[in-house]
Design a protein around this motif. Structure first.
Motif, PDB file in Angstrom:
ATOM      1  N   VAL A   8      21.275  61.690 -51.676  1.00 50.74           N
ATOM      2  CA  VAL A   8      22.211  62.989 -51.822  1.00 50.74           C
ATOM      3  C   VAL A   8      21.171  64.236 -50.957  1.00 50.74           C
ATOM      4  O   VAL A   8      21.862  64.935 -50.327  1.00 50.74           O
ATOM      5  CB  VAL A   8      22.571  63.378 -53.356  1.00 50.74           C
ATOM      6  N   LEU A   9      19.944  64.187 -51.301  1.00 50.41           N
ATOM      7  CA  LEU A   9      19.206  65.295 -50.765  1.00 50.41           C
ATOM      8  C   LEU A   9      19.043  64.924 -49.421  1.00 50.41           C
ATOM      9  O   LEU A   9      18.902  66.384 -48.563  1.00 50.41           O
ATOM     10  CB  LEU A   9      17.763  65.385 -51.614  1.00 50.41           C
ATOM     11  N   LEU A  10      19.308  64.080 -48.636  1.00 54.14           N
ATOM     12  CA  LEU A  10      19.401  64.105 -47.133  1.00 54.14           C
ATOM     13  C   LEU A  10      20.527  64.965 -46.412  1.00 54.14           C
ATOM     14  O   LEU A  10      20.386  65.430 -45.510  1.00 54.14           O
ATOM     15  CB  LEU A  10      19.437  62.532 -46.963  1.00 54.14           C
ATOM     16  N   VAL A  11      21.630  65.132 -47.248  1.00 53.88           N
ATOM     17  CA  VAL A  11      22.430  66.042 -46.926  1.00 53.88           C
ATOM     18  C   VAL A  11      22.313  67.145 -47.379  1.00 53.88           C
ATOM     19  O   VAL A  11      22.584  68.325 -46.893  1.00 53.88           O
ATOM     20  CB  VAL A  11      24.026  65.191 -47.355  1.00 53.88           C
TER      21      VAL A  11
ATOM     22  N   VAL B  45      19.906  69.261 -48.486  1.00 53.75           N
ATOM     23  CA  VAL B  45      18.833  70.010 -48.158  1.00 53.75           C
ATOM     24  C   VAL B  45      19.014  70.944 -46.672  1.00 53.75           C
ATOM     25  O   VAL B  45      18.622  71.684 -46.306  1.00 53.75           O
ATOM     26  CB  VAL B  45      17.617  69.676 -48.107  1.00 53.75           C
ATOM     27  N   ARG B  46      19.968  70.218 -46.023  1.00 53.34           N
ATOM     28  CA  ARG B  46      20.747  70.952 -44.744  1.00 53.34           C
ATOM     29  C   ARG B  46      21.252  72.197 -44.852  1.00 53.34           C
ATOM     30  O   ARG B  46      21.493  72.738 -43.971  1.00 53.34           O
ATOM     31  CB  ARG B  46      21.419  69.802 -43.918  1.00 53.34           C
ATOM     32  N   SER B  47      21.780  72.561 -46.006  1.00 58.40           N
ATOM     33  CA  SER B  47      22.655  73.509 -46.265  1.00 58.40           C
ATOM     34  C   SER B  47      22.306  74.290 -47.430  1.00 58.40           C
ATOM     35  O   SER B  47      22.062  73.745 -48.501  1.00 58.40           O
ATOM     36  CB  SER B  47      24.111  73.027 -46.577  1.00 58.40           C
ATOM     37  N   LEU B  48      22.070  75.559 -47.299  1.00 58.80           N
ATOM     38  CA  LEU B  48      21.665  76.406 -48.534  1.00 58.80           C
ATOM     39  C   LEU B  48      22.604  76.542 -49.592  1.00 58.80           C
ATOM     40  O   LEU B  48      22.415  76.583 -50.719  1.00 58.80           O
ATOM     41  CB  LEU B  48      21.089  77.789 -47.933  1.00 58.80           C
ATOM     42  N   VAL B  49      23.806  76.416 -49.244  1.00 56.98           N
ATOM     43  CA  VAL B  49      25.001  76.618 -50.351  1.00 56.98           C
ATOM     44  C   VAL B  49      24.719  75.192 -51.034  1.00 56.98           C
ATOM     45  O   VAL B  49      24.992  75.329 -52.466  1.00 56.98           O
ATOM     46  CB  VAL B  49      26.235  76.555 -49.710  1.00 56.98           C
ATOM     47  N   LEU B  50      24.845  74.002 -50.390  1.00 56.85           N
ATOM     48  CA  LEU B  50      24.742  72.767 -51.265  1.00 56.85           C
ATOM     49  C   LEU B  50      23.490  72.656 -51.837  1.00 56.85           C
ATOM     50  O   LEU B  50      23.575  72.056 -53.014  1.00 56.85           O
ATOM     51  CB  LEU B  50      24.906  71.783 -50.133  1.00 56.85           C
ATOM     52  N   SER B  51      22.541  73.311 -51.294  1.00 59.62           N
ATOM     53  CA  SER B  51      21.066  73.381 -52.153  1.00 59.62           C
ATOM     54  C   SER B  51      21.381  74.050 -53.466  1.00 59.62           C
ATOM     55  O   SER B  51      20.792  73.622 -54.447  1.00 59.62           O
ATOM     56  CB  SER B  51      19.887  74.020 -51.472  1.00 59.62           C
ATOM     57  N   ALA B  52      21.923  75.293 -53.346  1.00 61.29           N
ATOM     58  CA  ALA B  52      22.310  75.983 -54.330  1.00 61.29           C
ATOM     59  C   ALA B  52      23.291  75.421 -55.511  1.00 61.29           C
ATOM     60  O   ALA B  52      22.794  75.322 -56.681  1.00 61.29           O
ATOM     61  CB  ALA B  52      22.792  77.530 -54.269  1.00 61.29           C
ATOM     62  N   LEU B  53      24.034  74.651 -55.132  1.00 62.95           N
ATOM     63  CA  LEU B  53      24.966  73.814 -56.017  1.00 62.95           C
ATOM     64  C   LEU B  53      24.073  72.668 -56.807  1.00 62.95           C
ATOM     65  O   LEU B  53      24.191  72.435 -57.935  1.00 62.95           O
ATOM     66  CB  LEU B  53      26.104  73.447 -55.151  1.00 62.95           C
ATOM     67  N   PHE B  54      23.276  72.276 -55.988  1.00 60.59           N
ATOM     68  CA  PHE B  54      22.340  71.129 -56.675  1.00 60.59           C
ATOM     69  C   PHE B  54      21.506  71.941 -57.595  1.00 60.59           C
ATOM     70  O   PHE B  54      21.172  71.076 -58.557  1.00 60.59           O
ATOM     71  CB  PHE B  54      21.511  70.407 -55.469  1.00 60.59           C
ATOM     72  N   VAL B  55      21.041  72.974 -57.280  1.00 60.35           N
ATOM     73  CA  VAL B  55      19.915  73.593 -58.343  1.00 60.35           C
ATOM     74  C   VAL B  55      20.755  73.888 -59.458  1.00 60.35           C
ATOM     75  O   VAL B  55      20.419  73.686 -60.630  1.00 60.35           O
ATOM     76  CB  VAL B  55      19.193  74.697 -57.583  1.00 60.35           C
ATOM     77  N   LEU B  56      21.971  74.202 -59.458  1.00 63.44           N
ATOM     78  CA  LEU B  56      23.101  74.425 -60.585  1.00 63.44           C
ATOM     79  C   LEU B  56      23.140  73.086 -61.341  1.00 63.44           C
ATOM     80  O   LEU B  56      23.175  73.179 -62.667  1.00 63.44           O
ATOM     81  CB  LEU B  56      24.241  75.154 -60.188  1.00 63.44           C
TER      82      LEU B  56
ATOM     83  N   ALA C  87      11.567  85.757 -52.939  1.00 64.43           N
ATOM     84  CA  ALA C  87      11.550  87.194 -52.116  1.00 64.43           C
ATOM     85  C   ALA C  87      10.271  87.539 -51.299  1.00 64.43           C
ATOM     86  O   ALA C  87      10.190  88.361 -50.465  1.00 64.43           O
ATOM     87  CB  ALA C  87      11.919  88.108 -53.275  1.00 64.43           C
ATOM     88  N   GLY C  88       9.100  86.836 -52.043  1.00 64.72           N
ATOM     89  CA  GLY C  88       7.761  87.177 -51.230  1.00 64.72           C
ATOM     90  C   GLY C  88       7.659  86.498 -50.028  1.00 64.72           C
ATOM     91  O   GLY C  88       6.725  86.901 -49.369  1.00 64.72           O
ATOM     92  N   GLY C  89       8.563  85.654 -49.550  1.00 72.01           N
ATOM     93  CA  GLY C  89       8.216  84.809 -48.355  1.00 72.01           C
ATOM     94  C   GLY C  89       7.130  83.632 -48.521  1.00 72.01           C
ATOM     95  O   GLY C  89       6.918  83.063 -47.563  1.00 72.01           O
ATOM     96  N   THR C  90       6.758  83.321 -49.639  1.00 70.53           N
ATOM     97  CA  THR C  90       5.757  82.272 -49.940  1.00 70.53           C
ATOM     98  C   THR C  90       6.449  80.927 -49.764  1.00 70.53           C
ATOM     99  O   THR C  90       5.488  80.179 -49.233  1.00 70.53           O
ATOM    100  CB  THR C  90       5.378  82.557 -51.229  1.00 70.53           C
ATOM    101  N   VAL C  91       7.658  80.841 -50.285  1.00 67.63           N
ATOM    102  CA  VAL C  91       8.422  79.586 -49.657  1.00 67.63           C
ATOM    103  C   VAL C  91       9.546  79.816 -48.962  1.00 67.63           C
ATOM    104  O   VAL C  91      10.280  80.912 -49.126  1.00 67.63           O
ATOM    105  CB  VAL C  91       9.023  79.007 -51.264  1.00 67.63           C
ATOM    106  N   PRO C  92       9.862  79.220 -47.954  1.00 70.13           N
ATOM    107  CA  PRO C  92      10.764  79.569 -46.906  1.00 70.13           C
ATOM    108  C   PRO C  92      11.930  79.471 -47.584  1.00 70.13           C
ATOM    109  O   PRO C  92      12.251  78.468 -48.425  1.00 70.13           O
ATOM    110  CB  PRO C  92      10.606  78.507 -45.780  1.00 70.13           C
ATOM    111  N   LEU C  93      13.201  80.032 -47.100  1.00 68.37           N
ATOM    112  CA  LEU C  93      14.482  79.809 -47.487  1.00 68.37           C
ATOM    113  C   LEU C  93      15.273  78.924 -47.029  1.00 68.37           C
ATOM    114  O   LEU C  93      16.169  79.033 -46.314  1.00 68.37           O
ATOM    115  CB  LEU C  93      15.155  81.434 -47.486  1.00 68.37           C
ATOM    116  N   ARG C  94      14.762  77.569 -47.216  1.00 65.54           N
ATOM    117  CA  ARG C  94      15.485  76.451 -46.760  1.00 65.54           C
ATOM    118  C   ARG C  94      15.604  75.508 -47.865  1.00 65.54           C
ATOM    119  O   ARG C  94      14.762  75.476 -48.741  1.00 65.54           O
ATOM    120  CB  ARG C  94      14.601  75.772 -45.512  1.00 65.54           C
ATOM    121  N   GLY C  95      16.459  74.838 -47.724  1.00 69.35           N
ATOM    122  CA  GLY C  95      16.998  73.725 -48.575  1.00 69.35           C
ATOM    123  C   GLY C  95      15.987  72.835 -49.060  1.00 69.35           C
ATOM    124  O   GLY C  95      15.545  72.777 -50.379  1.00 69.35           O
ATOM    125  N   GLU C  96      15.203  72.180 -47.904  1.00 70.55           N
ATOM    126  CA  GLU C  96      13.979  71.356 -48.136  1.00 70.55           C
ATOM    127  C   GLU C  96      12.803  72.016 -48.983  1.00 70.55           C
ATOM    128  O   GLU C  96      12.126  71.009 -49.816  1.00 70.55           O
ATOM    129  CB  GLU C  96      13.485  70.762 -47.131  1.00 70.55           C
TER     130      GLU C  96
END
Length: 258
Positions: free
Chosen positions: A55-58, A60-71, A119-128
């Motif tokens: 599932v994560l192969l798909v 992590v390519r999208s921030l929206v899908l990543s947010a839903l997965f976190v939920l 917010a601090g940029g320590t971790v990039p805002l990317r799904g992976e």
């Protein structure tokens, strides 16, 4: 530096099977009766991680899908914490309320830390990057909520009379619960505190090893592990605090004296 990640293949399958047999045998021969739970847990972990990896192969390519997965992670964490803290099965009456209540310390613990790191940029805002970091923090908050809730419930069963005596002396329920039960809930912080104190001396936790296996330098691995440990510590302390407050107000444990 080249990657040194675990090789997929027959040797990995043999190693995993051997580790499962070793754990199950220890559970059986020790008299703990945990051979079957160990085997079931190993099979579940294998199936779940295989499915999640696909599932994560798909996702992590999208921030929206990543947010839903976190939920989704938060939902599973809330269900697990509710069961552990209250000792009640999901199918019993009032499950929705218990799960909703258990979700509060999980979210209160994890969300500020995830937000601060992003917010601090320590971790990039990317799904992976977002999914694994959020997963670690949600998992830590879930464990802290489960342990604190369970310890509060067990302590209440033993010291219920003391809580009732405090109420009889005129203390409000919140103060009575704090006075008698709060020290017990603090024991839920022993594992993360010990892990943080002994990191590098006793263990090299997952984030450190993961960065090394992924080809990172020891310095990068150390920095990543420090970020994870301190984030976990913040999330878990906050989750335990919130769990105690909810229990003191009669919203987590149903049988707190009034």
């Amino acid at each position: 530096m080249g990657t040194s990640a675990v090789d997929l293949g027959p040797r990995l399958a043999v190693a995993l099977a051997a580790l499962t047999v070793l754990a199950a045998a220890a559970g059986r021969l020790s008299g703990l009766g945990q051979d079957r739970p160990v085997a079931v847990a190993a099979v579940r972990a294998t199936v779940q991680l295989a499915a999640v990896s696909a599932v994560l192969l798909v996702v992590v390519r999208s921030l929206v899908l990543s947010a839903l997965f976190v939920l989704l992670m938060v939902g599973v964490a809330a269900v697990t914490a509710a069961g552990r803290a209250t000792g009640l099965a999901l199918r019993s009456a009032g499950a929705a309320r218990r799960v909703g209540t258990a979700a509060v310390p999980v979210l209160v613990g994890a969300v500020p830390v995830v937000g601060l790191v992003l917010a601090g940029g320590t971790v990039p805002l990317r799904g992976e990057a977002v999914v694994p970091v959020a997963g670690i923090l949600v998992g830590g908050a879930m464990t802290a909520t489960s342990l604190a809730g369970r310890r509060l419930r067990e302590e209440l069963a033993v010291r219920r009379g003391e809580v009732e005596a405090a109420l009889a002396l005129g203390l409000v329920r919140r103060d009575a619960v704090h006075e008698v039960l709060r020290p017990a809930a603090a024991t839920a912080l022993v594992p993360p505190l010990d892990q943080t104190r002994t990191v590098g001396l006793v263990t090299l936790p997952g984030a450190f090893v993961g960065v090394l296996l992924g080809g990172g330098t020891p310095v990068q691995a150390g920095a990543t592990q420090l970020l994870v440990l301190l984030g976990l510590l913040a999330a878990q302390v906050t989750a335990v605090w919130t769990t105690v407050e909810l229990a003191a107000r009669g919203r987590l444990l149903p049988d707190v004296p009034r």
